[in-house]
Scaffold this motif. Structure first.
Motif, PDB file in Angstrom:
ATOM      1  N   GLY A 137       0.814  -1.230  -0.110  1.00 27.23           N
ATOM      2  CA  GLY A 137      -0.013  -0.061   0.030  1.00 27.23           C
ATOM      3  C   GLY A 137       0.750   1.359   0.096  1.00 27.23           C
ATOM      4  N   ILE A 138       1.831   1.330   0.727  1.00 34.42           N
ATOM      5  CA  ILE A 138       2.725   2.523   0.781  1.00 34.42           C
ATOM      6  C   ILE A 138       3.509   2.646  -0.489  1.00 34.42           C
ATOM      7  CG2 ILE A 138       5.076   3.074   1.812  1.00 34.42           C
ATOM      8  CD1 ILE A 138       4.156   2.103   4.348  1.00 34.42           C
ATOM      9  N   TYR A 139       3.976   1.498  -1.194  1.00 33.47           N
ATOM     10  CA  TYR A 139       4.489   1.502  -2.483  1.00 33.47           C
ATOM     11  C   TYR A 139       3.609   2.118  -3.796  1.00 33.47           C
ATOM     12  CZ  TYR A 139       8.937  -0.423  -0.730  1.00 33.47           C
ATOM     13  OH  TYR A 139      10.003  -0.612   0.039  1.00 33.47           O
ATOM     14  N   LEU A 140       2.318   1.562  -3.587  1.00 31.84           N
ATOM     15  CA  LEU A 140       1.351   1.883  -4.664  1.00 31.84           C
ATOM     16  C   LEU A 140       0.470   2.819  -4.264  1.00 31.84           C
ATOM     17  CD1 LEU A 140       0.463  -1.789  -5.825  1.00 31.84           C
ATOM     18  CD2 LEU A 140       2.176  -0.446  -6.634  1.00 31.84           C
ATOM     19  N   LEU A 141      -0.013   2.979  -3.181  1.00 31.57           N
ATOM     20  CA  LEU A 141      -1.233   3.902  -3.039  1.00 31.57           C
ATOM     21  C   LEU A 141      -0.512   5.191  -2.409  1.00 31.57           C
ATOM     22  CD1 LEU A 141      -3.857   1.858  -1.279  1.00 31.57           C
ATOM     23  CD2 LEU A 141      -3.769   2.613  -3.759  1.00 31.57           C
ATOM     24  N   PHE A 142       0.376   5.225  -1.492  1.00 23.81           N
ATOM     25  CA  PHE A 142       0.957   6.531  -0.850  1.00 23.81           C
ATOM     26  C   PHE A 142       1.325   7.527  -2.121  1.00 23.81           C
ATOM     27  CE2 PHE A 142       4.844   9.071   0.045  1.00 23.81           C
ATOM     28  CZ  PHE A 142       4.107   9.964   1.134  1.00 23.81           C
ATOM     29  N   PRO A 143       1.929   7.016  -3.289  1.00 21.77           N
ATOM     30  CA  PRO A 143       2.324   8.251  -4.235  1.00 21.77           C
ATOM     31  C   PRO A 143       1.107   8.926  -4.951  1.00 21.77           C
ATOM     32  CG  PRO A 143       3.780   6.275  -4.584  1.00 21.77           C
ATOM     33  CD  PRO A 143       2.612   6.099  -3.449  1.00 21.77           C
ATOM     34  N   VAL A 144       0.055   8.013  -5.045  1.00 22.16           N
ATOM     35  CA  VAL A 144      -1.005   8.637  -5.554  1.00 22.16           C
ATOM     36  C   VAL A 144      -1.657   9.749  -4.676  1.00 22.16           C
ATOM     37  CG1 VAL A 144      -3.475   8.064  -6.308  1.00 22.16           C
ATOM     38  CG2 VAL A 144      -1.550   6.676  -7.022  1.00 22.16           C
ATOM     39  N   LEU A 145      -1.914   9.173  -3.101  1.00 19.28           N
ATOM     40  CA  LEU A 145      -2.385   9.876  -2.450  1.00 19.28           C
ATOM     41  C   LEU A 145      -1.768  11.292  -1.904  1.00 19.28           C
ATOM     42  CD1 LEU A 145      -3.840   7.393   0.283  1.00 19.28           C
ATOM     43  CD2 LEU A 145      -5.032   8.648  -1.448  1.00 19.28           C
ATOM     44  N   ASP A 146      -0.526  11.192  -1.996  1.00 25.46           N
ATOM     45  CA  ASP A 146       0.546  12.357  -1.752  1.00 25.46           C
ATOM     46  C   ASP A 146       0.501  13.068  -2.886  1.00 25.46           C
ATOM     47  OD1 ASP A 146       2.573  13.687   0.074  1.00 25.46           O
ATOM     48  OD2 ASP A 146       3.902  13.028  -1.411  1.00 25.46           O
ATOM     49  N   SER A 147       0.160  12.970  -4.019  1.00 29.93           N
ATOM     50  CA  SER A 147       0.073  13.685  -5.226  1.00 29.93           C
ATOM     51  C   SER A 147      -1.135  14.768  -5.185  1.00 29.93           C
ATOM     52  CB  SER A 147       0.180  13.181  -6.435  1.00 29.93           C
ATOM     53  OG  SER A 147      -0.987  12.145  -6.809  1.00 29.93           O
ATOM     54  N   TRP A 148      -2.228  14.196  -4.373  1.00 34.06           N
ATOM     55  CA  TRP A 148      -3.658  14.965  -4.617  1.00 34.06           C
ATOM     56  C   TRP A 148      -3.122  16.415  -3.801  1.00 34.06           C
ATOM     57  CZ3 TRP A 148      -7.282  10.892  -2.477  1.00 34.06           C
ATOM     58  CH2 TRP A 148      -7.675  10.063  -3.642  1.00 34.06           C
TER      59      TRP A 148
END
Length: 169
Positions: free
Chosen positions: A138-149
């Motif tokens: 989740g950290i590798y796949l979801l965090f970059p997406v959420l952080d880019s918001w």
């Protein structure tokens, strides 16, 4: 409390403290996890950052991190999540000191998973193992997406708070 936080040994805690952690929903802090290893790794990296960024300093820093984190893993009994964190740190540091190698988080994730399962295939049945790897995925796949918001124009402390929240999610 410090002993329980560092080693996962709760035998020295009173029943009151243990129940206070349980009632507050923070009892997971007392269970050894990759978080403990990352705190140790972060402190070590901070302490050794004064060495500079030369090739020799990087090599010494990486070797120190691998040895000390390996010692911590052995000293605490090597729970699946601590072993996973140790493998991540080791593979990351080895890729850092290898010339011409690019560090790719998903490659490190897959290599650590494969190594851990090769040495202990039945670990796959452990809920701690499963949750540990799912959290990292989740950290590798979801965090970059959420952080880019979060817009980069935000005030820096607010942006940092957003990143920490995204990481927790």
């Amino acid at each position: 409390l410090a002993q329980a936080l560092l080693t996962g040994d709760r035998s020295g805690l009173s029943d009151e403290i243990t129940s206070a952690f349980r009632e507050s929903g923070a009892s997971h802090i007392l269970a050894l996890s990759g978080l403990h290893m990352s705190v140790i790794y972060g402190l070590l990296a901070t302490l050794l950052s004064c060495m500079g960024h030369s090739r020799i300093a990087t090599l010494i820093r990486s070797c120190a991190a691998i040895v000390l984190c390996g010692f911590y893993t052995l000293a605490t009994g090597g729970s699946p999540s601590v072993v996973r964190a140790f493998l991540f740190i080791t593979l990351n540091e080895l890729s850092r000191i290898s010339k011409g190698r690019e560090r790719r988080p998903l490659n490190i994730f897959c290599a650590a998973l494969m190594i851990q399962l090769c040495f202990s295939p039945l670990t796959v049945k452990s809920i701690g193992f499963q949750l540990s790897y799912l959290a990292m995925l989740g950290i590798y796949l979801l965090f970059p997406v959420l952080d880019s918001w979060c817009p980069s124009t935000w005030w820096k402390p607010l942006r940092k708070l957003w990143s920490l929240s995204a990481l927790s999610i």
